[in-house]
Motif scaffolding. Structure first.
Motif, PDB file in Angstrom:
ATOM      1  N   UNK A  34       9.238 -14.513   1.781  1.00  0.00           N
ATOM      2  CA  UNK A  34      10.186 -13.435   1.502  1.00  0.00           C
ATOM      3  C   UNK A  34       9.540 -12.382   0.608  1.00  0.00           C
ATOM      4  N   UNK A  35       8.835 -12.825  -0.427  1.00  0.00           N
ATOM      5  CA  UNK A  35       8.138 -11.910  -1.327  1.00  0.00           C
ATOM      6  C   UNK A  35       7.113 -11.064  -0.565  1.00  0.00           C
ATOM      7  N   UNK A  36       6.357 -11.700   0.306  1.00  0.00           N
ATOM      8  CA  UNK A  36       5.341 -10.981   1.080  1.00  0.00           C
ATOM      9  C   UNK A  36       5.987  -9.912   1.947  1.00  0.00           C
ATOM     10  N   UNK A  37       7.114 -10.241   2.559  1.00  0.00           N
ATOM     11  CA  UNK A  37       7.805  -9.278   3.411  1.00  0.00           C
ATOM     12  C   UNK A  37       8.336  -8.102   2.595  1.00  0.00           C
ATOM     13  N   UNK A  38       8.917  -8.388   1.426  1.00  0.00           N
ATOM     14  CA  UNK A  38       9.460  -7.331   0.578  1.00  0.00           C
ATOM     15  C   UNK A  38       8.346  -6.422   0.076  1.00  0.00           C
ATOM     16  N   UNK A  39       7.233  -7.001  -0.332  1.00  0.00           N
ATOM     17  CA  UNK A  39       6.098  -6.191  -0.786  1.00  0.00           C
ATOM     18  C   UNK A  39       5.559  -5.345   0.362  1.00  0.00           C
ATOM     19  N   UNK A  40       5.454  -5.943   1.546  1.00  0.00           N
ATOM     20  CA  UNK A  40       4.960  -5.197   2.700  1.00  0.00           C
ATOM     21  C   UNK A  40       5.826  -3.988   3.011  1.00  0.00           C
ATOM     22  N   UNK A  41       7.135  -4.169   3.005  1.00  0.00           N
ATOM     23  CA  UNK A  41       8.048  -3.058   3.262  1.00  0.00           C
ATOM     24  C   UNK A  41       7.925  -2.007   2.165  1.00  0.00           C
ATOM     25  N   UNK A  42       7.819  -2.457   0.923  1.00  0.00           N
ATOM     26  CA  UNK A  42       7.705  -1.521  -0.192  1.00  0.00           C
ATOM     27  C   UNK A  42       6.446  -0.678  -0.126  1.00  0.00           C
ATOM     28  N   UNK A  43       5.325  -1.303   0.180  1.00  0.00           N
ATOM     29  CA  UNK A  43       4.068  -0.563   0.292  1.00  0.00           C
ATOM     30  C   UNK A  43       4.097   0.395   1.478  1.00  0.00           C
ATOM     31  N   UNK A  44       4.791   0.006   2.541  1.00  0.00           N
ATOM     32  CA  UNK A  44       4.941   0.888   3.700  1.00  0.00           C
ATOM     33  C   UNK A  44       5.760   2.126   3.325  1.00  0.00           C
ATOM     34  N   UNK A  45       6.858   1.903   2.602  1.00  0.00           N
ATOM     35  CA  UNK A  45       7.700   3.021   2.178  1.00  0.00           C
ATOM     36  C   UNK A  45       6.934   3.950   1.246  1.00  0.00           C
ATOM     37  N   UNK A  46       6.252   3.377   0.278  1.00  0.00           N
ATOM     38  CA  UNK A  46       5.551   4.174  -0.729  1.00  0.00           C
ATOM     39  C   UNK A  46       4.312   4.848  -0.155  1.00  0.00           C
TER      40      UNK A  46
END
Length: 227
Positions: A34-46
């Motif tokens: 879950x953490x990996x997915x959230x970080x991945x989405x966050x880095x994509x957005x940023x």
């Protein structure tokens, strides 16, 4: 065995060792994904998405809805998601559930939910480090970044776990009223954080997803026997 009634269908007490093993395999390990997915989405957005400029316009539009009365109301709603409030409510709830049920493995569910959520949130927000919206902030800005929303994640994890526990209430009307109340609280916190300029919309949505996932992982952490 139904998901919502898994602890009433099988009320047997686990060993401490067995509960810890299940906790690691069925909750902690999935929380890493879950953490990996959230970080991945966050880095994509940023990164590639450039911070989603349209979200800044949403924050500015919401700012236009502000009034002294709603400033006061949303201040209360925002405080519901504060760390000290969430922890305090959780401690009291765990103690009461343990006292009433004598089932420590059930009483631990809200604590597991907010512990998982907090761990995922703290590490993810440090990695992504997304700036907060460029609008006046009505709350003091915590040292963590904007993504994901910790207030929304914590309140969602806590009150969704309460809603799941409320399914044990035998009286149908009371069960529905209590469940609805618990599910509405995180929505109020989410609106307050957006209204008060503390998070972008995606910060709030991902925070809610984090809290919901952690509540469900906490609810299912313990292996139960199928009837």
């Amino acid at each position: 065995m139904a998901f919502l009634t898994r602890y009433t269908d099988d009320p047997s007490a686990p060993t401490v060792g067995g509960a810890l093993r299940d906790l690691f395999l069925r909750a902690v390990a999935p929380a890493v994904a879950l953490w990996a997915a959230i970080v991945g989405v966050g880095l994509l957005i940023k990164g590639p998405l450039g911070g989603l400029p349209s979200e800044e316009s949403i924050s500015k539009d919401v700012q236009g809805l502000r009034s002294p009365r709603w400033d006061d109301v949303t201040l209360v709603w925002s405080h519901i998601g504060n760390t000290e409030i969430v922890i305090g409510v959780c401690v009291v709830a765990v103690a009461l559930i343990w006292w009433r049920t004598r089932q420590w493995w059930v009483a631990a569910i809200p604590a597991i939910a907010i512990a998982l959520q907090a761990t995922v949130f703290v590490i993810a927000t440090a990695v992504v480090a997304r700036p907060r919206p460029h609008v006046p902030h009505l709350d003091p800005a915590p040292p963590t970044s904007s993504y994901p929303s910790g207030h929304v994640g914590a309140s969602t994890a806590l009150y969704v776990s309460f809603a799941l526990l409320a399914q044990r209430i035998e009286r149908t009307v009371l069960r529905r009223v209590v469940t609805t109340l618990f599910l509405v609280i995180p929505v109020l916190v989410a609106w307050a954080r957006l209204y008060r300029g503390m998070h972008h919309l995606t910060d709030i949505l991902v925070g809610a997803a984090n809290g919901l996932a952690c509540a469900l992982l906490a609810w299912a952490y313990l292996r139960r026997k199928r009837s």
